[in-house]
Design an enzyme around this catalytic site. Structure first.
Site, short mmCIF file in Angstrom:
data_model
loop_
_atom_site.label_atom_id
_atom_site.label_comp_id
_atom_site.label_asym_id
_atom_site.label_seq_id
_atom_site.Cartn_x
_atom_site.Cartn_y
_atom_site.Cartn_z
N GLU A 9 -10.41 -49.18 -21.96
CA GLU A 9 -10.33 -48.06 -22.91
C GLU A 9 -9.81 -48.55 -24.25
O GLU A 9 -9.27 -49.65 -24.35
CB GLU A 9 -9.45 -46.95 -22.35
CG GLU A 9 -8.06 -47.43 -21.96
CD GLU A 9 -6.95 -46.73 -22.68
OE1 GLU A 9 -7.15 -46.33 -23.83
OE2 GLU A 9 -5.87 -46.62 -22.10
N LYS A 70 -8.94 -39.71 -31.05
CA LYS A 70 -8.75 -39.90 -29.62
C LYS A 70 -9.84 -39.08 -28.93
O LYS A 70 -9.88 -37.86 -29.07
CB LYS A 70 -7.35 -39.41 -29.24
CG LYS A 70 -6.97 -39.68 -27.82
CD LYS A 70 -5.51 -39.25 -27.61
CE LYS A 70 -5.07 -39.51 -26.19
NZ LYS A 70 -3.68 -39.12 -25.99
N VAL A 90 -9.21 -42.45 -20.98
CA VAL A 90 -9.65 -42.80 -19.63
C VAL A 90 -10.93 -42.05 -19.29
O VAL A 90 -11.92 -42.64 -18.85
CB VAL A 90 -8.53 -42.52 -18.59
CG1 VAL A 90 -9.05 -42.61 -17.18
CG2 VAL A 90 -7.37 -43.49 -18.80
N ASP A 122 -1.70 -27.37 -18.33
CA ASP A 122 -1.89 -28.66 -19.01
C ASP A 122 -2.17 -29.74 -17.96
O ASP A 122 -1.25 -30.28 -17.35
CB ASP A 122 -0.65 -28.99 -19.85
CG ASP A 122 -0.90 -30.15 -20.80
OD1 ASP A 122 -1.99 -30.75 -20.76
OD2 ASP A 122 0.01 -30.44 -21.60
N SER A 124 -4.65 -33.20 -17.42
CA SER A 124 -5.48 -34.17 -18.11
C SER A 124 -6.93 -34.14 -17.63
O SER A 124 -7.21 -34.01 -16.43
CB SER A 124 -4.92 -35.58 -17.88
OG SER A 124 -5.82 -36.56 -18.39
N ALA A 125 -7.84 -34.28 -18.57
CA ALA A 125 -9.27 -34.38 -18.25
C ALA A 125 -9.57 -35.62 -17.41
O ALA A 125 -10.61 -35.69 -16.73
CB ALA A 125 -10.10 -34.40 -19.53
N ASP A 126 -8.66 -36.59 -17.41
CA ASP A 126 -8.85 -37.80 -16.60
C ASP A 126 -9.06 -37.44 -15.13
O ASP A 126 -9.87 -38.07 -14.44
CB ASP A 126 -7.63 -38.72 -16.70
CG ASP A 126 -7.39 -39.28 -18.08
OD1 ASP A 126 -8.24 -39.09 -18.98
OD2 ASP A 126 -6.34 -39.93 -18.27
N LYS A 143 1.18 -41.67 -15.73
CA LYS A 143 2.33 -41.81 -16.62
C LYS A 143 3.55 -41.13 -15.99
O LYS A 143 3.46 -40.04 -15.43
CB LYS A 143 1.99 -41.24 -17.99
CG LYS A 143 0.87 -42.04 -18.64
CD LYS A 143 0.37 -41.43 -19.92
CE LYS A 143 -0.70 -42.31 -20.50
NZ LYS A 143 -2.03 -41.78 -20.36
#
Length: 191
Positions: A9, A70, A90, A122, A124-126, A143
């Site tokens: 990435e 981003k 990602v 909230d 993540s789209a990951d 993380k």
């Protein structure tokens, strides 16, 4: 040349570290992959095109440009159509790697479920990308600031296998063991 290709990435270059450490890190990671006999393919969006495998000049551009966006899945159409400079997250890197026929992607930590997500939503789209895009992601877990337990529950719900190598514990980016277990353990990278 028939060598293995490893996707990387580019958000860490544009948004994760200061210059010049960001470009030094990118070059070092690419060299580690070359030293292992594979071909690095850092991915970014430059001038309306998805670029898979960047030149030193393109890495430098990402490392120094304050205008690099981003880019996750939702951002890709906009960044491509407006010919903006985009550093892939990602999720976006997985999409581009799959389109290019690259099966393995290496990154630091992936996104996950944020603390308080039961009210903020909230997430993540990951995580959705891991469920829908057929690319193996090798990483240091999620993380550590995230809700690791809920992240693992989310991945289980969407059928994403979580495999730790050489240990049963699930890592948390900077920490080898988050206190949570991976779904499966393999003892060698070859496995």
């Amino acid at each position: 040349a028939g060598k293995a290709i490893v996707a990387l990435e580019s958000t860490i270059i544009s948004h994760g570290m200061p210059y010049p450490q960001n470009v030094e890190m990118a070059n070092e990671v690419e060299q580690l992959i070359r030293d292992a006999g594979a071909v690095p393919a850092t991915i970014a969006i430059i001038d309306g095109k998805i670029c898979v495998g960047l030149t030193p000049q393109q890495l430098e551009l990402l490392a120094t440009s304050p205008d690099a966006m981003k880019v996750s899945r939702r951002d890709m159409p906009y960044v491509l159509s407006t010919r903006r400079l985009g550093a892939t997250t990602v999720a976006a890197t997985m999409i581009c790697a799959q389109m290019a026929g690259i099966d393995v992607f290496v990154t630091g930590g992936i996104g996950g479920v944020h603390r308080g997500a039961e009210t903020s939503f909230d997430i993540s789209a990951d995580l959705q990308e891991l469920a829908h895009t057929s690319v193996a992601v090798v990483c240091a877990g999620v993380k550590s600031i995230l809700d690791i337990g809920l992240t693992l529950e989310y991945l289980e719900t969407y059928g994403v296998p979580v495999v730790s190598v050489g240990q049963p514990g699930f890592p948390a980016f900077f920490t080898r063991d988050s206190g949570f277990q991976a779904d499966f353990q393999l003892d060698t990278p070859e496995e």
